[in-house]
Design a protein around this motif. Sequence first.
Motif, short mmCIF file in Angstrom:
data_model
loop_
_atom_site.label_atom_id
_atom_site.label_comp_id
_atom_site.label_asym_id
_atom_site.label_seq_id
_atom_site.Cartn_x
_atom_site.Cartn_y
_atom_site.Cartn_z
N THR A 95 72.75 34.23 27.63
CA THR A 95 72.96 35.66 27.90
C THR A 95 72.01 36.17 28.99
OG1 THR A 95 73.64 35.98 25.61
CG2 THR A 95 73.08 37.95 26.86
N ARG A 98 73.27 34.88 32.34
CA ARG A 98 74.49 35.49 32.86
C ARG A 98 74.28 36.92 33.34
NH1 ARG A 98 78.68 33.54 28.09
NH2 ARG A 98 79.10 31.44 28.91
N THR A 99 73.19 37.54 32.93
CA THR A 99 72.98 38.95 33.29
C THR A 99 71.90 39.08 34.36
OG1 THR A 99 71.55 39.14 31.33
CG2 THR A 99 73.83 39.82 31.09
N TYR A 187 75.60 35.83 15.17
CA TYR A 187 75.26 34.77 16.15
C TYR A 187 74.80 33.52 15.41
CZ TYR A 187 72.92 32.24 19.88
OH TYR A 187 72.53 31.27 20.76
N ASP A 218 78.19 31.66 20.98
CA ASP A 218 78.32 32.22 22.33
C ASP A 218 78.25 33.73 22.24
OD1 ASP A 218 79.11 33.12 24.85
OD2 ASP A 218 80.50 31.46 25.15
N SER A 219 77.17 34.30 22.76
CA SER A 219 76.97 35.75 22.65
C SER A 219 78.04 36.54 23.40
CB SER A 219 75.58 36.12 23.17
OG SER A 219 75.41 35.66 24.49
N SER A 220 78.63 35.95 24.44
CA SER A 220 79.68 36.67 25.18
C SER A 220 80.92 36.84 24.31
CB SER A 220 80.03 35.93 26.47
OG SER A 220 80.59 34.66 26.20
N HIS A 223 80.10 39.75 22.11
CA HIS A 223 80.16 40.96 22.95
C HIS A 223 81.61 41.44 23.09
CE1 HIS A 223 78.60 43.01 26.88
NE2 HIS A 223 79.37 43.81 26.17
N SER A 224 82.49 40.50 23.40
CA SER A 224 83.91 40.85 23.55
C SER A 224 84.49 41.35 22.24
CB SER A 224 84.70 39.61 24.04
OG SER A 224 84.26 39.21 25.32
N GLY A 235 72.56 42.54 19.97
CA GLY A 235 72.57 41.76 21.19
C GLY A 235 71.51 42.17 22.19
N ALA A 239 72.24 43.14 28.63
CA ALA A 239 73.65 42.75 28.73
C ALA A 239 74.58 43.85 28.23
CB ALA A 239 73.89 41.46 27.95
N ASP A 243 77.87 48.81 29.08
CA ASP A 243 78.90 49.29 28.16
C ASP A 243 78.42 50.49 27.35
OD1 ASP A 243 80.91 47.45 28.85
OD2 ASP A 243 79.97 45.90 27.63
#
Length: 296
Positions: A95, A98-99, A187, A218-220, A223-224, A235, A239, A243
């Motif tokens: 995470t 990716r951010t 998680y 997978d934290s994404s 998130h979704s 989270g 990231a 939102d």
Amino acid sequence: MKIFIKVVELGSFAAASQHLTLSPQMVAKHIEALEHHLGARLLHRTTRRQSLTETGRLYCEQCRLVLQAAERADSLAANMLGTPRGTLSVSVPVTFGRTVFLSFIHSFQKRYPEIQVHLSLTDQLVHPTMDGHEAVIRIGELDTDLTAVSRPLTAYRRVICAAQTYLEKHGFPRQPEDLMRHECLVYENSGGPVTTWHLSQGSVTRPVTVSGKIISNDSSVLHSAALGGDGILLGYEQALLPDIKNKRLVRLMPRWTVPDRPMHLLYNAGPVMTPKLRVFVTELQEAFQPEASFRR
């Protein structure tokens, strides 16, 4: 030798070929050339995996020493030239990577165009050098017997949030204990699902056992799921902030905080620290300076 070591580390020609951006056939040719040169088999081959012969094990150990010596020689020359260059292998949590870390890498490579960053994203525990990386960013407490150099970075701050659609249907949690009656997005790390959330207010910390139908490493994915109204998410703040600002997610229980987790940069300086690693360490520490203290 580098290709041989990578095959040993990853366990197969196919995995090594993906890591090295070579075809499996080319990887196999390099291994065959080594075996022909030595007059000895280095690997036991099966259809799925390779394992070392006794000769291969001893040869692999010497290859590592030879390549380390070559790296030191290159470092001495690079130090004389004074220009950081070459490939830098870095392992970063998923995470975080990716951010905010991607924007750092973008700026870093603009300043040092001759450094190629090989970025690996994983939430597994990774050790510098032993896992083939020159630098590792790790979240959480460090082992007391860690031999690598460690440098503190900005703490990993987390928040609890959910989509408005979920809250309209299930209501708002007001106290930590309320989370036990809600659908939470869980998680899962290498030790299993993380079902205990700790919330603090002043000197009071309350552990809460949560549960939910969606569990992922997978934290994404979580998130979704939160955006889709499937549950309450704990989270990484950086990231989730876009939102939250755009009101796709609502931050919950603002009077209660989740303890920050320490984050460190790990690396092995070695006899001679390469210019590429030296500038990376300096730039990373400047970009992610730790606060005077992080929330407990």
